[in-house]
Design a protein around this motif. Structure first.
Motif, PDB file in Angstrom:
ATOM      1  N   ALA A  11     -27.630 -21.370 -59.216  1.00 44.30           N
ATOM      2  CA  ALA A  11     -26.295 -20.936 -58.780  1.00 44.30           C
ATOM      3  C   ALA A  11     -25.290 -21.043 -59.925  1.00 44.30           C
ATOM      4  N   ALA A  12     -25.401 -22.118 -60.706  1.00 41.66           N
ATOM      5  CA  ALA A  12     -24.491 -22.286 -61.845  1.00 41.66           C
ATOM      6  C   ALA A  12     -24.693 -21.193 -62.882  1.00 41.66           C
ATOM      7  N   LEU A  13     -25.931 -20.764 -63.065  1.00 45.60           N
ATOM      8  CA  LEU A  13     -26.232 -19.734 -64.063  1.00 45.60           C
ATOM      9  C   LEU A  13     -25.979 -18.315 -63.556  1.00 45.60           C
ATOM     10  N   ALA A  14     -25.739 -18.179 -62.267  1.00 40.33           N
ATOM     11  CA  ALA A  14     -25.574 -16.849 -61.654  1.00 40.33           C
ATOM     12  C   ALA A  14     -24.142 -16.350 -61.775  1.00 40.33           C
ATOM     13  N   GLN A  15     -23.561 -16.538 -62.931  1.00 40.33           N
ATOM     14  CA  GLN A  15     -22.204 -16.077 -63.225  1.00 40.33           C
ATOM     15  C   GLN A  15     -22.182 -15.722 -64.710  1.00 40.33           C
ATOM     16  N   GLU A  16     -21.625 -14.589 -65.024  1.00 40.56           N
ATOM     17  CA  GLU A  16     -21.715 -14.044 -66.381  1.00 40.56           C
ATOM     18  C   GLU A  16     -21.228 -14.995 -67.478  1.00 40.56           C
ATOM     19  N   SER A  17     -20.059 -15.583 -67.310  1.00 40.14           N
ATOM     20  CA  SER A  17     -19.523 -16.479 -68.343  1.00 40.14           C
ATOM     21  C   SER A  17     -20.355 -17.737 -68.487  1.00 40.14           C
ATOM     22  N   ARG A  18     -20.769 -18.316 -67.358  1.00 38.99           N
ATOM     23  CA  ARG A  18     -21.575 -19.536 -67.430  1.00 38.99           C
ATOM     24  C   ARG A  18     -22.930 -19.268 -68.064  1.00 38.99           C
ATOM     25  N   LEU A  19     -23.517 -18.136 -67.760  1.00 39.50           N
ATOM     26  CA  LEU A  19     -24.791 -17.789 -68.385  1.00 39.50           C
ATOM     27  C   LEU A  19     -24.607 -17.630 -69.894  1.00 39.50           C
ATOM     28  N   ALA A  20     -23.528 -16.987 -70.306  1.00 42.45           N
ATOM     29  CA  ALA A  20     -23.245 -16.807 -71.741  1.00 42.45           C
ATOM     30  C   ALA A  20     -23.023 -18.158 -72.417  1.00 42.45           C
ATOM     31  N   ILE A  21     -22.305 -19.052 -71.759  1.00 39.67           N
ATOM     32  CA  ILE A  21     -22.067 -20.384 -72.318  1.00 39.67           C
ATOM     33  C   ILE A  21     -23.388 -21.126 -72.478  1.00 39.67           C
ATOM     34  N   PHE A  22     -24.203 -21.100 -71.440  1.00 40.23           N
ATOM     35  CA  PHE A  22     -25.477 -21.804 -71.492  1.00 40.23           C
ATOM     36  C   PHE A  22     -26.374 -21.243 -72.590  1.00 40.23           C
ATOM     37  N   ARG A  23     -26.445 -19.943 -72.698  1.00 39.92           N
ATOM     38  CA  ARG A  23     -27.283 -19.324 -73.742  1.00 39.92           C
ATOM     39  C   ARG A  23     -26.766 -19.680 -75.136  1.00 39.92           C
ATOM     40  N   GLY A  43     -14.617 -15.903 -76.340  1.00 41.39           N
ATOM     41  CA  GLY A  43     -13.331 -15.339 -75.919  1.00 41.39           C
ATOM     42  C   GLY A  43     -12.929 -15.752 -74.513  1.00 41.39           C
ATOM     43  N   VAL A  44     -13.226 -17.008 -74.177  1.00 40.73           N
ATOM     44  CA  VAL A  44     -12.907 -17.526 -72.844  1.00 40.73           C
ATOM     45  C   VAL A  44     -11.698 -18.447 -72.964  1.00 40.73           C
ATOM     46  N   PRO A  45     -10.667 -18.244 -72.133  1.00 37.10           N
ATOM     47  CA  PRO A  45      -9.503 -19.137 -72.171  1.00 37.10           C
ATOM     48  C   PRO A  45      -9.905 -20.584 -71.856  1.00 37.10           C
ATOM     49  N   ALA A  46      -9.190 -21.542 -72.430  1.00 33.62           N
ATOM     50  CA  ALA A  46      -9.536 -22.960 -72.299  1.00 33.62           C
ATOM     51  C   ALA A  46      -9.655 -23.407 -70.844  1.00 33.62           C
ATOM     52  N   ALA A  47      -8.717 -23.034 -69.999  1.00 35.47           N
ATOM     53  CA  ALA A  47      -8.763 -23.461 -68.593  1.00 35.47           C
ATOM     54  C   ALA A  47      -9.988 -22.891 -67.886  1.00 35.47           C
ATOM     55  N   THR A  48     -10.293 -21.646 -68.166  1.00 34.08           N
ATOM     56  CA  THR A  48     -11.467 -21.008 -67.561  1.00 34.08           C
ATOM     57  C   THR A  48     -12.744 -21.652 -68.094  1.00 34.08           C
ATOM     58  N   LEU A  49     -12.772 -21.927 -69.392  1.00 35.86           N
ATOM     59  CA  LEU A  49     -13.942 -22.567 -69.996  1.00 35.86           C
ATOM     60  C   LEU A  49     -14.191 -23.924 -69.359  1.00 35.86           C
ATOM     61  N   SER A  50     -13.144 -24.690 -69.172  1.00 31.75           N
ATOM     62  CA  SER A  50     -13.265 -26.007 -68.563  1.00 31.75           C
ATOM     63  C   SER A  50     -13.901 -25.913 -67.174  1.00 31.75           C
ATOM     64  N   PHE A  51     -13.478 -24.939 -66.395  1.00 32.33           N
ATOM     65  CA  PHE A  51     -14.026 -24.706 -65.054  1.00 32.33           C
ATOM     66  C   PHE A  51     -15.525 -24.417 -65.127  1.00 32.33           C
ATOM     67  N   HIS A  52     -15.928 -23.552 -66.055  1.00 30.72           N
ATOM     68  CA  HIS A  52     -17.331 -23.187 -66.187  1.00 30.72           C
ATOM     69  C   HIS A  52     -18.179 -24.344 -66.721  1.00 30.72           C
ATOM     70  N   LEU A  53     -17.647 -25.085 -67.682  1.00 28.83           N
ATOM     71  CA  LEU A  53     -18.367 -26.237 -68.221  1.00 28.83           C
ATOM     72  C   LEU A  53     -18.592 -27.291 -67.141  1.00 28.83           C
TER      73      LEU A  53
END
Length: 111
Positions: A11-23, A43-53
């Protein structure tokens, strides 16, 4: 690996940004990458990155280590291997030769 843990990871990987971060973290290897560098490269904003991390960390796929004033994130390769093992555990009804074929290096088509 329990199904519940595998589902959380998938489920965590089933999102485009999170998959890109993980890869990106997998490509970086065990030394990992600072959060700011992840944001810059993807090119991910800090607040959004924090959410995905946080989502990836909650699923046990990444870890974070404080290094001075930076937080270094890295993939948890053991958890990734466990997930792959879980997904392929009953592959080909136990026919290990078929599983070996599935793990052969893939040749990428020229673009």
């Amino acid at each position: 690996m329990e199904s519940k843990i595998a589902l959380a990871a998938l489920a965590a990987l089933a999102q485009e940004s999170r998959l890109a971060i993980f890869r990106l973290l997998v490509a970086a290897g065990p030394s990992g990458i600072a959060a700011g560098e992840i944001a810059d490269k993807l090119g991910v904003p800090a607040a959004t990155l924090s959410f995905h991390l946080k989502a990836l960390s909650g699923a046990g796929l990444i870890s974070a280590v404080q290094s001075g004033r930076f937080i270094i994130y890295s993939a948890r390769f053991g958890r990734m291997a466990d997930l792959v093992d879980f997904l392929t555990e009953k592959c080909c009804s136990g026919n290990t030769s078929a599983l070996a074929c599935a793990r052969l290096p893939r040749v990428r088509a020229k673009r």
